[in-house]
Scaffold this motif. Structure first.
Motif, PDB file in Angstrom:
ATOM      1  N   SER A 123     -18.276  13.824  -3.070  1.00  0.00           N
ATOM      2  CA  SER A 123     -19.220  12.712  -2.371  1.00  0.00           C
ATOM      3  C   SER A 123     -20.645  13.285  -2.627  1.00  0.00           C
ATOM      4  CB  SER A 123     -18.964  12.551  -1.067  1.00  0.00           C
ATOM      5  OG  SER A 123     -18.865  13.676  -0.317  1.00  0.00           O
ATOM      6  N   ARG A 169      -4.667   9.151  -4.963  1.00  0.00           N
ATOM      7  CA  ARG A 169      -5.326   8.340  -4.217  1.00  0.00           C
ATOM      8  C   ARG A 169      -5.952   8.937  -2.995  1.00  0.00           C
ATOM      9  NH1 ARG A 169      -7.756   3.942  -4.217  1.00  0.00           N
ATOM     10  NH2 ARG A 169      -6.692   2.990  -2.390  1.00  0.00           N
ATOM     11  N   LYS A 191      -2.344   9.532   1.822  1.00  0.00           N
ATOM     12  CA  LYS A 191      -4.100   9.278   2.256  1.00  0.00           C
ATOM     13  C   LYS A 191      -4.017   9.201   3.627  1.00  0.00           C
ATOM     14  CE  LYS A 191      -8.158   6.705   1.023  1.00  0.00           C
ATOM     15  NZ  LYS A 191      -8.632   5.706   0.088  1.00  0.00           N
ATOM     16  N   ARG A 199       0.795  -1.165   0.029  1.00  0.00           N
ATOM     17  CA  ARG A 199       0.117  -0.143  -0.015  1.00  0.00           C
ATOM     18  C   ARG A 199       0.814   1.184  -0.098  1.00  0.00           C
ATOM     19  NH1 ARG A 199      -5.250  -1.069   0.841  1.00  0.00           N
ATOM     20  NH2 ARG A 199      -5.453   1.150   1.643  1.00  0.00           N
ATOM     21  N   CYS A 203      -7.135   1.015  -9.649  1.00  0.00           N
ATOM     22  CA  CYS A 203      -7.277   1.288  -8.039  1.00  0.00           C
ATOM     23  C   CYS A 203      -8.702   1.117  -7.673  1.00  0.00           C
ATOM     24  CB  CYS A 203      -6.698   2.546  -7.499  1.00  0.00           C
ATOM     25  SG  CYS A 203      -5.117   2.864  -7.839  1.00  0.00           S
ATOM     26  N   ASN A 204      -9.605   1.079  -9.001  1.00  0.00           N
ATOM     27  CA  ASN A 204     -11.034   1.134  -8.573  1.00  0.00           C
ATOM     28  C   ASN A 204     -11.404   2.401  -8.024  1.00  0.00           C
ATOM     29  OD1 ASN A 204     -13.447   0.184  -9.053  1.00  0.00           O
ATOM     30  ND2 ASN A 204     -13.670  -1.020  -7.131  1.00  0.00           N
ATOM     31  N   GLN A 205     -10.960   3.485  -8.446  1.00  0.00           N
ATOM     32  CA  GLN A 205     -11.369   4.691  -7.812  1.00  0.00           C
ATOM     33  C   GLN A 205     -11.581   5.688  -8.959  1.00  0.00           C
ATOM     34  OE1 GLN A 205      -8.042   6.434  -5.887  1.00  0.00           O
ATOM     35  NE2 GLN A 205      -9.175   8.306  -5.212  1.00  0.00           N
ATOM     36  N   ASP A 206     -13.080   6.214  -8.550  1.00  0.00           N
ATOM     37  CA  ASP A 206     -13.634   7.361  -9.575  1.00  0.00           C
ATOM     38  C   ASP A 206     -13.300   8.915  -8.881  1.00  0.00           C
ATOM     39  OD1 ASP A 206     -14.683   5.872 -11.645  1.00  0.00           O
ATOM     40  OD2 ASP A 206     -16.373   5.474 -10.282  1.00  0.00           O
ATOM     41  N   ILE A 207     -12.419   9.451  -9.776  1.00  0.00           N
ATOM     42  CA  ILE A 207     -12.567  10.824  -9.399  1.00  0.00           C
ATOM     43  C   ILE A 207     -12.737  11.906 -10.274  1.00  0.00           C
ATOM     44  CG2 ILE A 207     -10.212  12.662  -9.101  1.00  0.00           C
ATOM     45  CD1 ILE A 207      -8.382  10.424  -8.471  1.00  0.00           C
ATOM     46  N   LYS A 260      -8.270   5.020 -12.297  1.00  0.00           N
ATOM     47  CA  LYS A 260      -9.634   4.359 -12.028  1.00  0.00           C
ATOM     48  C   LYS A 260      -9.638   2.791 -12.510  1.00  0.00           C
ATOM     49  CE  LYS A 260     -14.117   4.076 -14.603  1.00  0.00           C
ATOM     50  NZ  LYS A 260     -14.571   4.924 -15.776  1.00  0.00           N
ATOM     51  N   ASP A 309     -10.089  14.131  -3.001  1.00  0.00           N
ATOM     52  CA  ASP A 309     -11.423  13.830  -3.318  1.00  0.00           C
ATOM     53  C   ASP A 309     -11.911  14.443  -4.700  1.00  0.00           C
ATOM     54  OD1 ASP A 309     -12.078  13.219  -0.512  1.00  0.00           O
ATOM     55  OD2 ASP A 309     -11.430  15.368  -0.105  1.00  0.00           O
ATOM     56  N   ASP A 326      -0.829   4.457  -0.922  1.00  0.00           N
ATOM     57  CA  ASP A 326      -1.624   5.128   0.032  1.00  0.00           C
ATOM     58  C   ASP A 326      -1.009   6.014   1.155  1.00  0.00           C
ATOM     59  OD1 ASP A 326      -3.957   4.455  -1.451  1.00  0.00           O
ATOM     60  OD2 ASP A 326      -4.053   2.336  -0.340  1.00  0.00           O
TER      61      ASP A 326
END
Length: 407
Positions: A258, A142, A112, A106, A175-179, A172, A145, A109
């Protein structure tokens, strides 16, 4: 806490200028703001007059501490710049972070985790990213927001944005992350046709994502950096200040990432945006390459870019002209400014700069043959890299030499 990463792989787009002055403008509005410099070149410290030789610990030490037994907190490295405005500076050692954390779990991260542990006292965290893709940039993404992408309204700006969207797309997928990303037009000169065309393309392809605020070309922003001050302190009445105040207001009025989430089927994918902006970039580039009746348009587009760059270069920095090189910088409080480099055997006493204005502009000119030269300024006995030259390399002492290529 709301974390915003300011990122663009293309250099010279005003990324650090946006990071510093957005942070300052948010602080002026009463928001407790932290600026985190994730660029090993440490331009945020230079632009805020934090003495390089007095930075004993940086964000590097805090990141490394997460994978060691050290108990170093974020508060142990931050510098207070102004009321509600702190800086976590970087250093050249940050370039070794990827090697130091090789094989660690990690490792992307680290930032983060640091912000989760120590950043809760801040309303906003602005992260200035390096102009490259690697572990430092992925740490920033990472932790973020949302992402702000400054786009210089210049010749290859759209292709630069296309590459940046590719990075977000990789993040995306990996890391399966939407920004959520926002685009800010920077260094905009309304008088040039090129700038107007680029801004038009940005508005065509980005609606909700493009800030209404445009950061205009403004020499006061350059002056502020040379004084080591954000524009909020240097010239609160300037157009540059008005631009960043409007940008800060637009950000604070917008909902957090969010809170802006919508159903996935209603969101155009990053891939679709990438194709759209790449197509626009290719069209603009192909127009510039047309021949025949369109040739005058090519000249106008190229001249527009050259004119804008000439305005910047003529104020500070290095200029090469017919075998002679002019060095110009701004040190308002200096008593003496010298330059040392490959061209004078690193003997600063051999080359003195002359103060030519009451504002503190210093200049010297010398003939130089073609080649690559390394140099540093010596200001009142203190060695500094050239704050107006982004081309640098690490010297044997762990500092940065500025690089000059004479062709």
């Amino acid at each position: 806490m709301r974390c915003i990463a300011v990122i663009n792989q293309k250099g010279g787009c005003g990324k650090t200028t946006v990071s510093i002055n957005l942070s300052a403008a948010l602080a002026v509005e009463g928001h407790n703001t932290l600026l985190v410099d994730m660029d090993p070149q440490s331009h945020c410290a230079v632009g805020l007059a934090v003495p390089e030789d007095q930075i004993e610990r940086s964000i590097y030490d805090v990141l490394i501490a997460r994978h060691s037994n050290s108990k170093l907190a974020l508060k142990d490295v931050v510098w207070q710049i102004a009321q509600d405005f702190d800086l976590a500076p970087s250093g050249i050692e940050l370039a070794a972070l990827e090697q130091q954390l090789s094989g660690k779990d990690r490792r992307e991260d680290c930032l983060k985790g640091v912000l989760a542990d120590y950043g809760q006292g801040y309303d906003y965290v602005i992260v200035d990213c390096p102009p490259s893709i690697g572990l430092l940039t992925f740490n920033a993404l990472r932790a973020a927001d949302e992402v702000v992408i400054p786009v210089e309204t210049g010749y290859f700006a759209l292709h630069g944005l296309s590459r940046q969207l590719e990075t977000l797309n990789v993040l995306k997928q990996q890391c399966n992350q939407d920004i959520m990303f926002r685009v800010i037009a920077s260094m905009y000169d309304v008088r040039t046709k090129l700038a107007r065309e680029v801004l038009s393309e940005l508005k065509k392809n980005y609606k909700a994502e493009l800030f209404e605020t445009v950061v205009n070309f403004n020499t006061k922003l350059k002056e502020a950096a040379s004084f080591g001050q954000p524009i909020t302190e240097y010239d609160p009445a300037s157009k540059g200040m008005r631009d960043f105040a409007a940008l800060a207001q637009e950000i604070t009025n917008s909902l957090a990432a969010s809170e802006k989430a919508v159903h996935r089927e209603q969101v155009v994918s990053v891939e679709d945006r990438l194709r759209a902006i790449s197509k626009s970039a290719d069209q603009l580039l192909s127009e510039a390459k047309e021949i025949g009746g369109e040739q005058p348009k090519v000249v106008k587009l190229e001249n527009a870019q050259k004119d804008l760059q000439a305005k910047i270069d003529s104020f500070y920095g290095v200029q090469c002209n017919q075998g002679k090189v002019k060095f110009a910088s701004l040190y308002p409080k200096a008593q003496t400014v010298q330059i040392a480099g490959d061209f004078n055997n690193w003997q600063p006493e051999q080359t003195q700069l002359s103060r030519i204005s009451e504002q503190g502009r210093w200049e010297t000119e010398m003939p130089l043959d073609c080649g690559t030269y390394r140099y540093r300024y010596v200001v009142d006995g203190q060695w500094h890299q050239d704050p107006y030259n982004e081309q640098t390399e690490v010297n044997p002492f762990g500092d940065l030499n500025s690089l000059l290529v004479v062709q």
